[in-house]
Motif scaffolding. Structure first.
Motif, PDB file in Angstrom:
ATOM      1  N   THR A  81       0.837  -1.207   0.000  1.00 33.23           N
ATOM      2  CA  THR A  81       0.000   0.000   0.000  1.00 33.23           C
ATOM      3  C   THR A  81       0.866   1.250   0.000  1.00 33.23           C
ATOM      4  O   THR A  81       0.603   2.210  -0.738  1.00 33.23           O
ATOM      5  CB  THR A  81      -0.925  -0.003   1.225  1.00 33.23           C
ATOM      6  N   THR A  82       1.929   1.243   0.819  1.00 27.12           N
ATOM      7  CA  THR A  82       2.848   2.373   0.857  1.00 27.12           C
ATOM      8  C   THR A  82       3.574   2.543  -0.472  1.00 27.12           C
ATOM      9  O   THR A  82       3.754   3.666  -0.968  1.00 27.12           O
ATOM     10  CB  THR A  82       3.875   2.180   1.984  1.00 27.12           C
ATOM     11  N   LEU A  83       3.989   1.418  -1.078  1.00 27.63           N
ATOM     12  CA  LEU A  83       4.663   1.478  -2.374  1.00 27.63           C
ATOM     13  C   LEU A  83       3.757   2.075  -3.441  1.00 27.63           C
ATOM     14  O   LEU A  83       4.168   2.966  -4.205  1.00 27.63           O
ATOM     15  CB  LEU A  83       5.108   0.075  -2.786  1.00 27.63           C
ATOM     16  N   HIS A  84       2.518   1.620  -3.505  1.00 28.40           N
ATOM     17  CA  HIS A  84       1.601   2.115  -4.518  1.00 28.40           C
ATOM     18  C   HIS A  84       1.277   3.596  -4.300  1.00 28.40           C
ATOM     19  O   HIS A  84       1.127   4.352  -5.267  1.00 28.40           O
ATOM     20  CB  HIS A  84       0.311   1.291  -4.503  1.00 28.40           C
ATOM     21  N   ALA A  85       1.195   4.013  -3.036  1.00 32.29           N
ATOM     22  CA  ALA A  85       0.964   5.436  -2.759  1.00 32.29           C
ATOM     23  C   ALA A  85       2.153   6.264  -3.235  1.00 32.29           C
ATOM     24  O   ALA A  85       1.976   7.362  -3.792  1.00 32.29           O
ATOM     25  CB  ALA A  85       0.735   5.641  -1.264  1.00 32.29           C
ATOM     26  N   GLY A  86       3.363   5.736  -3.030  1.00 32.83           N
ATOM     27  CA  GLY A  86       4.542   6.443  -3.522  1.00 32.83           C
ATOM     28  C   GLY A  86       4.592   6.520  -5.035  1.00 32.83           C
ATOM     29  O   GLY A  86       5.018   7.524  -5.610  1.00 32.83           O
ATOM     30  N   LEU A  87       4.137   5.459  -5.702  1.00 30.74           N
ATOM     31  CA  LEU A  87       4.095   5.472  -7.165  1.00 30.74           C
ATOM     32  C   LEU A  87       3.092   6.502  -7.674  1.00 30.74           C
ATOM     33  O   LEU A  87       3.369   7.231  -8.640  1.00 30.74           O
ATOM     34  CB  LEU A  87       3.737   4.074  -7.688  1.00 30.74           C
ATOM     35  N   LEU A  92       8.861   7.853  -6.846  1.00 31.72           N
ATOM     36  CA  LEU A  92       9.873   6.990  -7.464  1.00 31.72           C
ATOM     37  C   LEU A  92      10.069   7.320  -8.942  1.00 31.72           C
ATOM     38  O   LEU A  92      10.507   6.481  -9.728  1.00 31.72           O
ATOM     39  CB  LEU A  92       9.467   5.516  -7.301  1.00 31.72           C
ATOM     40  N   GLY A  93       9.736   8.526  -9.305  1.00 30.02           N
ATOM     41  CA  GLY A  93       9.920   8.957 -10.689  1.00 30.02           C
ATOM     42  C   GLY A  93       8.629   8.907 -11.482  1.00 30.02           C
ATOM     43  O   GLY A  93       7.614   8.346 -11.058  1.00 30.02           O
ATOM     44  N   ARG A  94       8.669   9.468 -12.644  1.00 32.54           N
ATOM     45  CA  ARG A  94       7.510   9.497 -13.529  1.00 32.54           C
ATOM     46  C   ARG A  94       7.314   8.134 -14.194  1.00 32.54           C
ATOM     47  O   ARG A  94       8.240   7.320 -14.236  1.00 32.54           O
ATOM     48  CB  ARG A  94       7.689  10.574 -14.579  1.00 32.54           C
ATOM     49  N   PRO A  95       6.115   7.867 -14.707  1.00 32.65           N
ATOM     50  CA  PRO A  95       5.882   6.598 -15.408  1.00 32.65           C
ATOM     51  C   PRO A  95       6.895   6.392 -16.525  1.00 32.65           C
ATOM     52  O   PRO A  95       7.141   7.281 -17.339  1.00 32.65           O
ATOM     53  CB  PRO A  95       4.457   6.764 -15.957  1.00 32.65           C
ATOM     54  N   GLY A  96       7.495   5.184 -16.509  1.00 27.70           N
ATOM     55  CA  GLY A  96       8.492   4.856 -17.514  1.00 27.70           C
ATOM     56  C   GLY A  96       9.921   5.091 -17.084  1.00 27.70           C
ATOM     57  O   GLY A  96      10.855   4.648 -17.762  1.00 27.70           O
ATOM     58  N   SER A  97      10.128   5.762 -15.930  1.00 26.74           N
ATOM     59  CA  SER A  97      11.493   6.009 -15.471  1.00 26.74           C
ATOM     60  C   SER A  97      12.119   4.706 -14.979  1.00 26.74           C
ATOM     61  O   SER A  97      11.434   3.769 -14.580  1.00 26.74           O
ATOM     62  CB  SER A  97      11.500   7.055 -14.357  1.00 26.74           C
ATOM     63  N   LYS A  98      13.439   4.649 -14.994  1.00 24.52           N
ATOM     64  CA  LYS A  98      14.163   3.431 -14.623  1.00 24.52           C
ATOM     65  C   LYS A  98      13.890   3.054 -13.164  1.00 24.52           C
ATOM     66  O   LYS A  98      13.658   1.885 -12.839  1.00 24.52           O
ATOM     67  CB  LYS A  98      15.659   3.629 -14.845  1.00 24.52           C
ATOM     68  N   ARG A  99      13.928   4.031 -12.278  1.00 22.58           N
ATOM     69  CA  ARG A  99      13.712   3.755 -10.855  1.00 22.58           C
ATOM     70  C   ARG A  99      12.306   3.215 -10.610  1.00 22.58           C
ATOM     71  O   ARG A  99      12.114   2.287  -9.829  1.00 22.58           O
ATOM     72  CB  ARG A  99      13.933   5.037 -10.045  1.00 22.58           C
ATOM     73  N   ARG A 100      11.338   3.784 -11.300  1.00 19.86           N
ATOM     74  CA  ARG A 100       9.949   3.334 -11.134  1.00 19.86           C
ATOM     75  C   ARG A 100       9.782   1.908 -11.664  1.00 19.86           C
ATOM     76  O   ARG A 100       9.121   1.075 -11.025  1.00 19.86           O
ATOM     77  CB  ARG A 100       9.014   4.298 -11.853  1.00 19.86           C
ATOM     78  N   ARG A 101      10.371   1.616 -12.842  1.00 19.24           N
ATOM     79  CA  ARG A 101      10.264   0.269 -13.405  1.00 19.24           C
ATOM     80  C   ARG A 101      10.933  -0.764 -12.500  1.00 19.24           C
ATOM     81  O   ARG A 101      10.428  -1.877 -12.333  1.00 19.24           O
ATOM     82  CB  ARG A 101      10.909   0.240 -14.796  1.00 19.24           C
TER      83      ARG A 101
END
Length: 242
Positions: A81-87, A92-101
């Motif tokens: 839940t915390t991870l998804h809230a951070g996303l 963790l970066g914008r959609p498609g960023s390396k850190r997010r992936r």
């Protein structure tokens, strides 16, 4: 009455056998949490109740108690839940960023010393003896001593409620207990005083009081002159005086 949640920390003082059992229990908790995290990841991270159906029975077979098994499952679900809230917040970066992936491509992993929650069924407090009874994989440990300040002990006795987290820092175990403390009454002033700050007068209040700055300014000038005089001498005694 409004209640404020305050976290109170106590230091556990177990003997060698108790410390070994507590350390092994924490490692087991987080090892099982990593397994549950993999199960959740492979099944699309279901909600807590659905995740219980997938993992609860096996956790029991692995030797965890009923309450502890549920806490492990809840800890894993809260982590996702915390991870998804951070996303969603793009922490963790914008959609498609390396850190997010990278964060989305693998299960959440728990450290061997990661905190583990305990409720009143798994952890009981004896305030007079300053000891706790705590569930471990080696059985329930009784009379595990703890240390805290007198104020912290008083707060625990009066206001402790709910879960407590077991944590480890540099080989030392602590319990973080939640206390629900009544909010202090707000003070309502019956009047105000305005204060104007200046140089000739250090302070002038709306009631007519004036704090003259003549004496302070003279002292400042005298100290500046003395400092300049001592700096010119450059002797050891002058440096000590400075």
């Amino acid at each position: 009455m409004l209640l404020v949640k305050v976290v109170t920390q106590v230091k556990l003082i177990p003997d060698a056998a108790q410390a070994s059992a507590i350390a092994a229990t924490m490692h087991t908790f987080n090892s099982e949490a990593n397994w549950v995290s993999e199960v959740a990841f492979m099944n699309g991270v279901p909600r807590e109740y659905a995740l219980r159906k997938l993992a609860y029975a096996q956790l029991k077979e692995r030797g965890l108690g009923a309450q502890v098994a549920q806490h492990v499952i809840k800890k894993v679900r809260d982590a996702y839940t915390t991870l998804h809230a951070g996303l969603r917040a793009q922490n963790l970066g914008r959609p498609g960023s390396k850190r997010r992936r990278t964060a989305q491509a693998k299960p959440v992993v728990f450290r061997p010393q990661a905190a583990q929650p305990y409720d009143d069924r798994c952890l009981s407090w004896q305030y007079d003896a300053q000891a706790v009874s705590i569930w471990t994989t080696a059985g329930r440990l009784k009379n595990v001593r703890f240390a805290c300040s007198a104020d912290a002990l008083k707060m625990l006795q009066q206001y402790r409620k709910g879960e407590s987290d077991l944590i480890e820092r540099d080989g030392v175990f602590y319990l973080l207990a939640v206390c629900e403390v009544p909010e202090a009454e707000q003070y309502e002033p019956d009047g105000f005083i305005g204060v104007d700050l200046g140089i000739a007068n250090i302070a002038t209040t709306s009631t007519g009081y004036q704090a003259a700055g003549r004496g302070l300014n003279r002292y400042r000038k005298r100290q500046l002159a003395l400092r300049a005089k001592l700096q010119k001498k450059r002797t050891k005694s002058a440096k000590r005086r400075l």
